[in-house]
Design a protein around this motif. Structure first.
Motif, PDB file in Angstrom:
ATOM      1  N   SER A 163      73.080  75.143  38.019  1.00 32.01           N
ATOM      2  CA  SER A 163      72.521  73.829  38.351  1.00 32.01           C
ATOM      3  C   SER A 163      71.005  73.916  38.500  1.00 32.01           C
ATOM      4  O   SER A 163      70.442  74.989  38.756  1.00 32.01           O
ATOM      5  CB  SER A 163      73.130  73.284  39.651  1.00 32.01           C
ATOM      6  OG  SER A 163      72.748  74.071  40.754  1.00 32.01           O
ATOM      7  N   ARG A 164      70.377  72.764  38.323  1.00 31.36           N
ATOM      8  CA  ARG A 164      68.931  72.631  38.563  1.00 31.36           C
ATOM      9  C   ARG A 164      68.680  71.245  39.155  1.00 31.36           C
ATOM     10  O   ARG A 164      69.052  70.226  38.563  1.00 31.36           O
ATOM     11  CB  ARG A 164      68.145  72.814  37.267  1.00 31.36           C
ATOM     12  CG  ARG A 164      66.639  72.634  37.478  1.00 31.36           C
ATOM     13  CD  ARG A 164      65.824  73.211  36.367  1.00 31.36           C
ATOM     14  NE  ARG A 164      64.385  73.050  36.607  1.00 31.36           N
ATOM     15  CZ  ARG A 164      63.452  73.593  35.860  1.00 31.36           C
ATOM     16  NH1 ARG A 164      63.789  74.330  34.813  1.00 31.36           N
ATOM     17  NH2 ARG A 164      62.167  73.403  36.130  1.00 31.36           N
ATOM     18  N   HIS A 165      68.071  71.231  40.320  1.00 30.00           N
ATOM     19  CA  HIS A 165      67.794  69.974  41.013  1.00 30.00           C
ATOM     20  C   HIS A 165      66.781  69.153  40.226  1.00 30.00           C
ATOM     21  O   HIS A 165      65.757  69.676  39.768  1.00 30.00           O
ATOM     22  CB  HIS A 165      67.264  70.267  42.409  1.00 30.00           C
ATOM     23  CG  HIS A 165      66.910  69.044  43.187  1.00 30.00           C
ATOM     24  ND1 HIS A 165      65.629  68.517  43.213  1.00 30.00           N
ATOM     25  CD2 HIS A 165      67.656  68.230  43.970  1.00 30.00           C
ATOM     26  CE1 HIS A 165      65.612  67.444  43.979  1.00 30.00           C
ATOM     27  NE2 HIS A 165      66.828  67.238  44.454  1.00 30.00           N
ATOM     28  N   LEU A 166      67.068  67.852  40.085  1.00 28.87           N
ATOM     29  CA  LEU A 166      66.145  66.954  39.401  1.00 28.87           C
ATOM     30  C   LEU A 166      65.408  66.054  40.401  1.00 28.87           C
ATOM     31  O   LEU A 166      64.187  66.040  40.451  1.00 28.87           O
ATOM     32  CB  LEU A 166      66.901  66.085  38.388  1.00 28.87           C
ATOM     33  CG  LEU A 166      67.456  66.812  37.159  1.00 28.87           C
ATOM     34  CD1 LEU A 166      68.216  65.838  36.267  1.00 28.87           C
ATOM     35  CD2 LEU A 166      66.349  67.499  36.366  1.00 28.87           C
ATOM     36  N   PHE A 167      66.152  65.288  41.202  1.00 24.24           N
ATOM     37  CA  PHE A 167      65.497  64.424  42.182  1.00 24.24           C
ATOM     38  C   PHE A 167      66.507  63.978  43.229  1.00 24.24           C
ATOM     39  O   PHE A 167      67.716  64.092  43.050  1.00 24.24           O
ATOM     40  CB  PHE A 167      64.861  63.201  41.503  1.00 24.24           C
ATOM     41  CG  PHE A 167      65.832  62.324  40.768  1.00 24.24           C
ATOM     42  CD1 PHE A 167      66.468  61.245  41.392  1.00 24.24           C
ATOM     43  CD2 PHE A 167      66.112  62.539  39.428  1.00 24.24           C
ATOM     44  CE1 PHE A 167      67.350  60.427  40.716  1.00 24.24           C
ATOM     45  CE2 PHE A 167      67.000  61.721  38.728  1.00 24.24           C
ATOM     46  CZ  PHE A 167      67.619  60.666  39.374  1.00 24.24           C
ATOM     47  N   ASP A 168      66.000  63.471  44.333  1.00 26.84           N
ATOM     48  CA  ASP A 168      66.814  62.839  45.372  1.00 26.84           C
ATOM     49  C   ASP A 168      66.645  61.337  45.243  1.00 26.84           C
ATOM     50  O   ASP A 168      65.511  60.834  45.191  1.00 26.84           O
ATOM     51  CB  ASP A 168      66.384  63.308  46.765  1.00 26.84           C
ATOM     52  CG  ASP A 168      66.691  64.776  46.989  1.00 26.84           C
ATOM     53  OD1 ASP A 168      67.787  65.211  46.592  1.00 26.84           O
ATOM     54  OD2 ASP A 168      65.826  65.484  47.537  1.00 26.84           O
ATOM     55  N   GLU A 169      67.744  60.631  45.194  1.00 27.50           N
ATOM     56  CA  GLU A 169      67.722  59.183  45.001  1.00 27.50           C
ATOM     57  C   GLU A 169      68.050  58.472  46.311  1.00 27.50           C
ATOM     58  O   GLU A 169      68.888  58.933  47.098  1.00 27.50           O
ATOM     59  CB  GLU A 169      68.741  58.790  43.922  1.00 27.50           C
ATOM     60  CG  GLU A 169      68.834  57.306  43.642  1.00 27.50           C
ATOM     61  CD  GLU A 169      67.547  56.734  43.051  1.00 27.50           C
ATOM     62  OE1 GLU A 169      66.559  56.640  43.804  1.00 27.50           O
ATOM     63  OE2 GLU A 169      67.557  56.359  41.867  1.00 27.50           O
ATOM     64  N   SER A 170      67.364  57.361  46.562  1.00 30.39           N
ATOM     65  CA  SER A 170      67.603  56.559  47.756  1.00 30.39           C
ATOM     66  C   SER A 170      68.072  55.165  47.347  1.00 30.39           C
ATOM     67  O   SER A 170      68.026  54.791  46.173  1.00 30.39           O
ATOM     68  CB  SER A 170      66.329  56.472  48.600  1.00 30.39           C
ATOM     69  OG  SER A 170      65.270  55.921  47.825  1.00 30.39           O
ATOM     70  N   TYR A 171      68.502  54.395  48.344  1.00 34.35           N
ATOM     71  CA  TYR A 171      69.047  53.063  48.096  1.00 34.35           C
ATOM     72  C   TYR A 171      68.091  51.968  48.586  1.00 34.35           C
ATOM     73  O   TYR A 171      67.349  52.156  49.555  1.00 34.35           O
ATOM     74  CB  TYR A 171      70.372  52.876  48.849  1.00 34.35           C
ATOM     75  CG  TYR A 171      71.511  53.716  48.331  1.00 34.35           C
ATOM     76  CD1 TYR A 171      72.272  53.298  47.238  1.00 34.35           C
ATOM     77  CD2 TYR A 171      71.841  54.917  48.951  1.00 34.35           C
ATOM     78  CE1 TYR A 171      73.329  54.067  46.782  1.00 34.35           C
ATOM     79  CE2 TYR A 171      72.902  55.686  48.504  1.00 34.35           C
ATOM     80  CZ  TYR A 171      73.640  55.253  47.414  1.00 34.35           C
ATOM     81  OH  TYR A 171      74.685  56.020  46.969  1.00 34.35           O
TER      82      TYR A 171
END
Length: 302
Positions: A163-171
């Protein structure tokens, strides 16, 4: 066994037959005629002194010996493919290949669509096949080659994947333009009084982790609809009094018909990562596509 009688093509045929459990489907997968695959199956039966595949109610049923062969056979062939591919130069402008990506419709719009547009100039012969994201089946799909790359939130059952982290998404909270309850800040008490649409990718659920967080504060929101698609959210709320929590990236280009409200008290977010199996880790073409995804994602966050 006399290994001088073993033809690599026979082993590839055996892998296809054990995966498909159907001579016709295996022939399509191998780009061979059905009689050719049937002839190779007869040679395999002679080689292993076992029927390997028996007629069943639907397709064919593997024998005990065939089941014992499947895992080591696939591992050996995957290692051979990886070794060969890792030493092969990849020229994107000349490549002719298909990459299967599993993701939700939200990720398809936020990441895959820009990827496809970028590939038209960089690698015009490369095709993208989008597969429905099925968390429970993902590792098996990546291992078998049905899926090459997944764009998703890593789960506890994905521990054997790279795996490779891309981004953290918020609402953010969305509703129709001019919605009377979305004209200023929306506190938790006001939030739970609104009528909500939520997304349940697996179908039919009326709760999410956000509802568990609300329950910890003694609140329960009014969920009046459970949708299967993130892309449905802007459309339904834009033409009703309903509201929804939507991933921030989903709303690019939608501001003209929506009211969008930040919720500082809502800490819930989710991670989006690249996931792939060891079998394709050394594949030069797949590695190049993964690098392009990382590059485009970084540019989008600059």
């Amino acid at each position: 066994m006399d290994t001088t009688r073993v033809d690599l093509n026979l082993l590839l045929t055996l892998e296809a037959l054990l995966s498909e459990l159907n001579v016709t489907k295996a022939a399509v997968r191998l780009h061979l005629s059905q009689p050719a695959v049937s002839a190779q199956l007869n040679r395999l039966r002679e080689l292993f002194d076992d029927p390997l595949l028996l007629p069943g109610h639907r397709g064919m049923t593997p024998t005990a010996k065939a089941l014992d062969l499947l895992a080591p056979l696939r591992a050996s062939l995957d290692q051979l493919r990886s070794t060969m591919q890792s030493h092969r130069d990849f020229y994107p402008e000349q490549a002719q290949m298909t990459v299967a990506i599993a993701c939700t419709d939200y990720i398809e719009a936020a990441i895959v669509a820009p990827l496809v547009l970028a590939l038209r100039s960089r690698a015009p012969g490369l095709r993208i096949a989008v597969r429905h994201y099925q968390p429970a089946q993902l590792e098996q799909q990546l291992q078998s080659g049905e899926v090459d790359i997944a764009l998703a939130t890593p789960g506890t059952d994905h521990g054997h994947l790279r795996s490779r982290h891309l981004f953290d998404e918020s609402y953010v909270l969305i509703g129709r333009r001019g919605h009377p309850s979305l004209q200023g800040s929306v506190g938790m008490e006001d939030f739970v009084q609104l009528e909500h649409v939520i997304v349940s990718p697996s179908g039919g659920s009326f709760t999410t982790p956000i509802d568990e967080a609300l329950a910890a504060f003694g609140h329960q929101r009014k969920v009046v609809m459970s949708a299967a698609s993130f892309l449905f959210l802007p459309r339904i709320v834009a033409s009703s009094e309903l509201v929804a929590l939507a991933p921030r990236r989903l709303l690019q280009g939608e501001s003209a018909r929506l009211s969008v409200v930040e919720l500082p008290w809502l800490a819930e977010q989710f991670e989006v990562s690249l996931l792939w199996h060891e079998r394709s880790h050394g594949h030069a073409g797949h590695r190049w596509v993964r690098d392009v995804i990382v590059e485009l994602n970084a540019a989008a966050h600059d």
